[in-house]
Design an enzyme around this catalytic site. Structure first.
Site, PDB file in Angstrom:
ATOM      1  N   VAL A   1       9.576  15.549 -26.573  1.00 14.79           N
ATOM      2  CA  VAL A   1      10.049  14.349 -25.743  1.00 14.79           C
ATOM      3  C   VAL A   1      11.050  13.239 -26.452  1.00 14.79           C
ATOM      4  CG1 VAL A   1       8.788  12.321 -24.803  1.00 14.79           C
ATOM      5  CG2 VAL A   1       7.872  14.500 -24.649  1.00 14.79           C
TER       6      VAL A   1
ATOM      7  N   HIS B   1       0.261  14.823 -31.276  1.00 18.23           N
ATOM      8  CA  HIS B   1       1.092  13.867 -31.312  1.00 18.23           C
ATOM      9  C   HIS B   1       1.084  13.058 -29.813  1.00 18.23           C
ATOM     10  CE1 HIS B   1       5.381  12.099 -30.555  1.00 18.23           C
ATOM     11  NE2 HIS B   1       4.690  11.199 -31.185  1.00 18.23           N
TER      12      HIS B   1
ATOM     13  N   VAL C   1       0.042  14.534 -24.672  1.00 17.00           N
ATOM     14  CA  VAL C   1      -0.111  14.933 -25.860  1.00 17.00           C
ATOM     15  C   VAL C   1       0.618  16.107 -26.295  1.00 17.00           C
ATOM     16  CG1 VAL C   1      -1.695  15.349 -27.667  1.00 17.00           C
ATOM     17  CG2 VAL C   1      -2.125  13.596 -25.760  1.00 17.00           C
ATOM     18  N   GLU C   2       1.609  16.128 -27.300  1.00 16.92           N
ATOM     19  CA  GLU C   2       2.196  17.313 -27.779  1.00 16.92           C
ATOM     20  C   GLU C   2       1.462  17.895 -28.891  1.00 16.92           C
ATOM     21  OE1 GLU C   2       6.743  16.296 -27.318  1.00 16.92           O
ATOM     22  OE2 GLU C   2       5.877  15.161 -28.948  1.00 16.92           O
ATOM     23  N   ILE C   3       1.192  19.170 -28.698  1.00 13.06           N
ATOM     24  CA  ILE C   3       0.529  20.194 -29.707  1.00 13.06           C
ATOM     25  C   ILE C   3       1.580  20.736 -30.586  1.00 13.06           C
ATOM     26  CG2 ILE C   3      -1.226  21.750 -30.028  1.00 13.06           C
ATOM     27  CD1 ILE C   3      -2.445  19.293 -28.622  1.00 13.06           C
TER      28      ILE C   3
END
Length: 254
Positions: free
Chosen positions: A66, A17, A28-30
């Site tokens: 977030v 994301h 970046v969200e994993i």
């Protein structure tokens, strides 16, 4: 989890994301499900590092980390606006706290239609009420910076602000904004959305621009004193509603 149900091997599924604007936002969200394999997670992390971004592993949950923490803060800003507080007063309180942009101008920049969509989605999973003011802007197609009008009018891409706007009770405004963000952060720790409080703090600094010199929402809470913060929140609960009730997750933060 929904996508994983149609896969022969759900262990291979991971979410990556990004945040807008992608060129500028480092985080970046994993996103891992309960079935995501360690190898798949590590591949996603390696890919993210390879393209020069900061990977943050998060549990698959509505809003991830977030957006989950940012949305109550934005909604409180719009609630204040609905109560008659000027956009300038709301944004000044956030800027004085150390935010890179006020929440009203941020909502305008993201797009009020996008804010509305995310708020509606999260309201189905959490105790979030979408403010009437936001509904009206979207209905009238005043979507913020991209349409030239939202909470502010825009000229040459810049918000036109009233220098004589009533700034109201700045401490109350600032507390209401920040308390919503802090309380949601404590909820995310309790739900193990990330592995520890340092990852949460880093995620919110790099994902939202949260005042970096304060060390993130949980570090800030420890510095200020959790007992002091939650005591004031209880006062706000009696004044402004249940959304300020301290969550159980505060007991886990040390």
């Amino acid at each position: 989890e929904t996508l994983a149900t149609v896969l022969k091997n759900p262990r291979r599924l991971v979410g990556i994301h990004f945040f807008n604007p992608v060129a500028l936002m480092p985080l970046v969200e994993i996103v891992k499900t309960a079935k995501t394999s360690a190898a798949t997670l590590q591949q996603a992390i390696a890919f993210t590092l390879h393209i020069g971004k900061l990977p943050l592993p998060v549990k698959s949950s509505p809003g991830f980390l977030v957006n989950r923490i940012l949305m109550p803060y934005l909604i409180e800003a719009i609630t204040l606006y609905d109560e008659g507080v000027s956009p300038e007063a709301i944004d000044k309180a956030a800027l004085d706290f150390g935010m890179p942009m006020g929440p009203v101008e941020l909502a305008d920049s993201v797009g009020l239609d996008i804010c509305h969509s995310v708020a509606k989605n999260l309201s189905q999973a959490y105790d979030i009420t979408v403010p009437e003011g936001l509904e009206k802007f979207v209905t009238n197609q005043n979507l913020g910076k991209k349409t030239g009008r939202g909470f502010y009018k825009y000229k040459d891409g810049k918000a036109v602000k009233d220098r004589d706007a009533d700034l109201g009770d700045q401490k109350m405004i600032q507390n209401r904004l920040i308390f919503r963000l802090l309380n949601e952060s404590a909820s995310c720790i309790a739900e193990k959305i990330v592995d520890d409080k340092d990852l949460l703090d880093a995620g919110i600094i790099f994902g939202t621009g949260f005042a970096p010199f304060r060390g993130g929402p949980l570090n800030y809470s420890l510095q200020q004193g959790i007992a002091s913060i939650t005591e004031t929140m209880r006062q706000y609960e009696s004044q402004y509603g249940e959304r300020f009730r301290p969550v159980k997750g505060w007991a886990l933060i040390k």
